[in-house]
Design an enzyme around this catalytic site. Structure first.
Site, PDB file in Angstrom:
ATOM      1  N   GLY A 162      19.371  32.226 -17.283  1.00  0.00           N
ATOM      2  CA  GLY A 162      19.091  30.852 -17.720  1.00  0.00           C
ATOM      3  C   GLY A 162      17.624  30.778 -18.106  1.00  0.00           C
ATOM      4  N   GLU A 182       3.513  35.285 -25.920  1.00  0.00           N
ATOM      5  CA  GLU A 182       3.308  35.373 -24.469  1.00  0.00           C
ATOM      6  C   GLU A 182       4.453  36.160 -23.848  1.00  0.00           C
ATOM      7  OE1 GLU A 182       6.628  32.714 -23.566  1.00  0.00           O
ATOM      8  OE2 GLU A 182       5.377  33.781 -22.112  1.00  0.00           O
ATOM      9  N   ASP A 204      -2.802  17.644 -24.824  1.00  0.00           N
ATOM     10  CA  ASP A 204      -1.371  17.311 -24.753  1.00  0.00           C
ATOM     11  C   ASP A 204      -1.189  15.875 -25.233  1.00  0.00           C
ATOM     12  OD1 ASP A 204       1.146  18.699 -22.914  1.00  0.00           O
ATOM     13  OD2 ASP A 204       1.364  16.645 -23.663  1.00  0.00           O
ATOM     14  N   ASN A 246      12.389  40.022 -25.434  1.00  0.00           N
ATOM     15  CA  ASN A 246      13.212  39.103 -24.633  1.00  0.00           C
ATOM     16  C   ASN A 246      14.691  39.382 -24.822  1.00  0.00           C
ATOM     17  OD1 ASN A 246      11.246  37.773 -23.285  1.00  0.00           O
ATOM     18  ND2 ASN A 246      11.732  35.749 -24.084  1.00  0.00           N
ATOM     19  N   VAL A 250       3.638  27.531 -20.574  1.00  0.00           N
ATOM     20  CA  VAL A 250       2.830  28.555 -21.262  1.00  0.00           C
ATOM     21  C   VAL A 250       1.400  28.046 -21.471  1.00  0.00           C
ATOM     22  CG1 VAL A 250       2.539  29.873 -23.399  1.00  0.00           C
ATOM     23  CG2 VAL A 250       4.813  29.598 -22.413  1.00  0.00           C
ATOM     24  N   LYS A 308       8.148  39.937 -29.789  1.00  0.00           N
ATOM     25  CA  LYS A 308       8.478  38.955 -28.751  1.00  0.00           C
ATOM     26  C   LYS A 308       9.991  38.760 -28.665  1.00  0.00           C
ATOM     27  CE  LYS A 308       8.344  35.474 -25.934  1.00  0.00           C
ATOM     28  NZ  LYS A 308       8.126  35.670 -24.503  1.00  0.00           N
ATOM     29  N   CYS A 345      13.731  30.525 -21.971  1.00  0.00           N
ATOM     30  CA  CYS A 345      13.388  31.594 -22.914  1.00  0.00           C
ATOM     31  C   CYS A 345      14.567  32.429 -23.372  1.00  0.00           C
ATOM     32  CB  CYS A 345      12.301  32.474 -22.296  1.00  0.00           C
ATOM     33  SG  CYS A 345      10.784  31.575 -22.056  1.00  0.00           S
ATOM     34  N   THR A 401       6.649  30.942 -28.865  1.00  0.00           N
ATOM     35  CA  THR A 401       7.583  31.885 -29.495  1.00  0.00           C
ATOM     36  C   THR A 401       8.112  31.239 -30.761  1.00  0.00           C
ATOM     37  OG1 THR A 401       8.196  32.634 -27.302  1.00  0.00           O
ATOM     38  CG2 THR A 401       9.679  33.238 -29.099  1.00  0.00           C
ATOM     39  N   LEU A 424      18.133  44.661 -13.716  1.00  0.00           N
ATOM     40  CA  LEU A 424      19.491  45.193 -13.517  1.00  0.00           C
ATOM     41  C   LEU A 424      20.132  44.507 -12.318  1.00  0.00           C
ATOM     42  CD1 LEU A 424      19.194  49.047 -14.200  1.00  0.00           C
ATOM     43  CD2 LEU A 424      20.320  47.324 -15.615  1.00  0.00           C
TER      44      LEU A 424
HETATM   45  C1  UDX Z   1      11.379  35.663 -19.471  1.00  0.00           C
HETATM   46  C2  UDX Z   1      10.736  37.015 -19.743  1.00  0.00           C
HETATM   47  O1  UDX Z   1      10.877  37.828 -18.568  1.00  0.00           O
HETATM   48  C3  UDX Z   1       9.252  36.835 -20.041  1.00  0.00           C
HETATM   49  O2  UDX Z   1       8.673  38.072 -20.359  1.00  0.00           O
HETATM   50  C4  UDX Z   1       9.116  35.888 -21.246  1.00  0.00           C
HETATM   51  O3  UDX Z   1       7.764  35.661 -21.558  1.00  0.00           O
HETATM   52  C5  UDX Z   1       9.783  34.561 -20.948  1.00  0.00           C
HETATM   53  O4  UDX Z   1      11.162  34.769 -20.592  1.00  0.00           O
HETATM   54  P1  UDX Z   1      11.525  33.935 -17.504  1.00  0.00           P
HETATM   55  O5  UDX Z   1      12.568  33.313 -18.383  1.00  0.00           O
HETATM   56  O6  UDX Z   1      10.448  33.090 -16.934  1.00  0.00           O
HETATM   57  O7  UDX Z   1      10.768  35.123 -18.328  1.00  0.00           O
HETATM   58  O8  UDX Z   1      12.277  34.581 -16.269  1.00  0.00           O
HETATM   59  P2  UDX Z   1      12.930  36.007 -15.942  1.00  0.00           P
HETATM   60  O9  UDX Z   1      12.378  36.454 -14.666  1.00  0.00           O
HETATM   61  O10 UDX Z   1      12.840  36.891 -17.108  1.00  0.00           O
HETATM   62  O11 UDX Z   1      14.486  35.612 -15.693  1.00  0.00           O
HETATM   63  C6  UDX Z   1      15.195  35.039 -16.764  1.00  0.00           C
HETATM   64  C7  UDX Z   1      16.631  34.820 -16.271  1.00  0.00           C
HETATM   65  O12 UDX Z   1      17.290  36.071 -16.089  1.00  0.00           O
HETATM   66  C8  UDX Z   1      16.738  34.082 -14.944  1.00  0.00           C
HETATM   67  O13 UDX Z   1      17.803  33.148 -15.020  1.00  0.00           O
HETATM   68  C9  UDX Z   1      17.080  35.176 -13.954  1.00  0.00           C
HETATM   69  O14 UDX Z   1      17.872  34.682 -12.885  1.00  0.00           O
HETATM   70  C10 UDX Z   1      17.890  36.128 -14.798  1.00  0.00           C
HETATM   71  N1  UDX Z   1      17.835  37.518 -14.332  1.00  0.00           N
HETATM   72  C11 UDX Z   1      16.644  38.172 -14.363  1.00  0.00           C
HETATM   73  C12 UDX Z   1      19.007  38.145 -13.933  1.00  0.00           C
HETATM   74  O15 UDX Z   1      20.078  37.540 -13.917  1.00  0.00           O
HETATM   75  N2  UDX Z   1      18.960  39.448 -13.550  1.00  0.00           N
HETATM   76  C13 UDX Z   1      17.782  40.149 -13.551  1.00  0.00           C
HETATM   77  O16 UDX Z   1      17.804  41.317 -13.187  1.00  0.00           O
HETATM   78  C14 UDX Z   1      16.591  39.494 -13.966  1.00  0.00           C
END
Ligand code: UDX
Length: 428
Positions: A255, A149, A30, A206, A11, A202, A258, A119, A248
């Site tokens: 994983g 964020e 940092d 999420n 971030v 936030k 976040c 967060t 979806l």
């Molecule tokens: C997420 C939020 O999308 C973002 O807005 C926030 O700021 C931080 O957390 P991120 O964790 O980087 O972002 O990845 P994201 O693309 O959201 O995917 C998160 C997890 O969900 C991944 O493990 C992905 O494989 C899984 N996922 C995502 C699914 O299993 N199915 C989906 O349709 C979308």
């Protein structure tokens, strides 16, 4: 404007670099000296598409230091972008945020606006303010603002430059407007609200996205039992604008640093207010089960798992990142290793991180080597390069032509036509 960003992780570094790209002078801070030394040489601590070039392009406006005092000098706005990792009970660990707030209090050199980008639990803005109050007795004004964020790893620069909304929570309107000015060049929706609502936006956002994922995974599990195909179901559901097509994709579960952390933190926040969040509990429960589903599928396809030769495609928690935090692959690989499986794994980017935490795994140079002489090939991360593999070549090299597609990247008919036994998630 002169701006300081504390934290150079997924971030902080993206935020600092993008803010510099908007024309501001940014100093990124940092505590990790090695990280700071490398950043000065344009060696980045994380993989994020496009970030290296962006840092290089903004090197005249970007500085890196280990000293908050130096970073804050003359800065009007300070972003806190340090980690808030989950404790064992899921509660957010605020140690780093509190340390930074204390250092800011001790380093005040004029009026400041302190922006929580990390967060943080609801009410954290007030806590940051009180920590600064305890450590600063001077006359300068300081305001704490929440600006959560919404960056997705792998598309973080795009998400920063094209936000659906920028959320700013503050007690004082002029402080909020000062922060809003930083994002004005993005010409996007900027919402100014109170601190706690901004912090909740936030978590709620999420948690809703995670809920969508666990929902479609539950539908996938029912589809398998009634002979429906979840990819079709999800696609057609998404035509309804109230539902929306994104998030979806049924798979092995979510994983990353976040969703698991934020849903667990929100559950904790609710419980601390004597409210039991039934839906959020179920979201986490379904996700935990989904990870186990992959192992059950391997067992169902092979009859046994113990001691088998398994090929793994993908370790990162999602494509286009080297981040393996809470990656499904870590759970699946550890369980297979406990059963004495001979595991070969490939990930285009995340193997250096994976090697630090995974034992009893042979890391190989590409997907074909991961498949060679194995009895089951398991897709755990939907990297694009896995979508167009030469299936004929893969089949010829495997001991048993079995594919467990835990991210539904293949068309079942096509794979079966190549002579594979195939199972996806919610596919038929
Ligand atoms: C997420 C939020 O999308 C973002 O807005 C926030 O700021 C931080 O957390 P991120 O964790 O980087 O972002 O990845 P994201 O693309 O959201 O995917 C998160 C997890 O969900 C991944 O493990 C992905 O494989 C899984 N996922 C995502 C699914 O299993 N199915 C989906 O349709 C979308």
């Amino acid at each position: 404007m002169k701006i300081c960003v504390v934290g150079t992780g997924y971030v902080g570094l993206v935020t600092g670099t993008c803010i510099a790209d908007l024309g501001n002078d940014v100093t990124c801070v940092d505590v990790d000296e090695k990280k700071v030394e490398n950043l000065k040489k344009n060696i980045l601590p994380i993989y994020e598409p496009g970030l290296e070039e962006l840092v290089k392009r903004n090197k005249k406006r970007l500085n890196f230091t280990t000293s908050i005092k130096e970073g804050m000098k003359g800065a009007e706005v300070i972003f806190i972008a340090v980690g808030t990792p989950p404790k064992h009970n899921g509660e957010a660990d605020l140690t780093f945020v509190k340390e930074v707030a204390k250092s800011i209090g001790k380093s005040m050199d004029g009026d400041k606006i302190i922006v929580d980008k990390s967060t943080v639990p609801i009410g954290m803005g007030d806590l940051v303010e009180s920590i600064i109050e305890d450590n600063y007795k001077g006359k300068s004004r300081y305001d704490v603002v929440s600006c959560p964020e919404f960056l997705r790893e792998g598309s973080a620069i795009h998400d920063f430059m094209n936000p659906d909304r920028v959320v700013i929570g503050a007690k004082k309107k002029d402080a909020a407007e000062k922060v809003a000015g930083i994002f004005a060049p993005l010409k996007c929706k900027i919402v100014i609200t109170d601190l706690r609502s901004a912090e909740m936006i936030k978590y709620a956002s999420n948690s809703f996205l995670a809920t969508k994922i666990s929902f479609i995974n539950e539908i996938a599990n029912i589809c398998e039992r009634v002979g429906a195909d979840v990819s079709t179901v999800a696609e057609v559901m998404g035509f309804d604008k109230r539902i929306g097509a994104q998030f979806l994709n049924a798979g092995a579960g979510f994983g990353g640093s976040c969703f698991p952390k934020d849903v667990a933190a929100l559950i904790n926040i609710a419980r601390s207010e004597d409210y039991e969040p039934l839906i959020l509990n179920a979201v986490m429960e379904v996700n935990k089960m989904q990870k186990k589903l992959v192992l059950n599928k391997i067992k169902r396809m092979l009859g046994t798992v113990e001691g088998r030769a398994i090929g793994i495609l993908g370790i990162a928690f999602k494509p286009n990142t080297d981040d393996i935090r809470e990656a499904v692959a870590l759970d699946v690989i550890k369980s297979l290793a406990e059963k004495g499986c001979r595991i070969k794994a490939f990930d285009p980017v995340a193997m250096p991180n994976a090697k630090k935490v995974l034992k009893n795994v042979t890391f190989v140079k590409d997907a074909y080597e991961a498949a060679e002489k194995t009895e089951c090939l398991v897709v755990l991360t939907e990297w694009n390069e896995f979508r167009e593999l030469d299936l004929k070549k893969i089949k010829a090299s495997m001991k048993k032509p079995v594919i467990v597609d835990a991210r539904n990247i293949y068309d079942p008919e096509t794979v079966k036509k190549h002579g594979f036994e195939y199972t996806g998630i919610g596919r038929n």
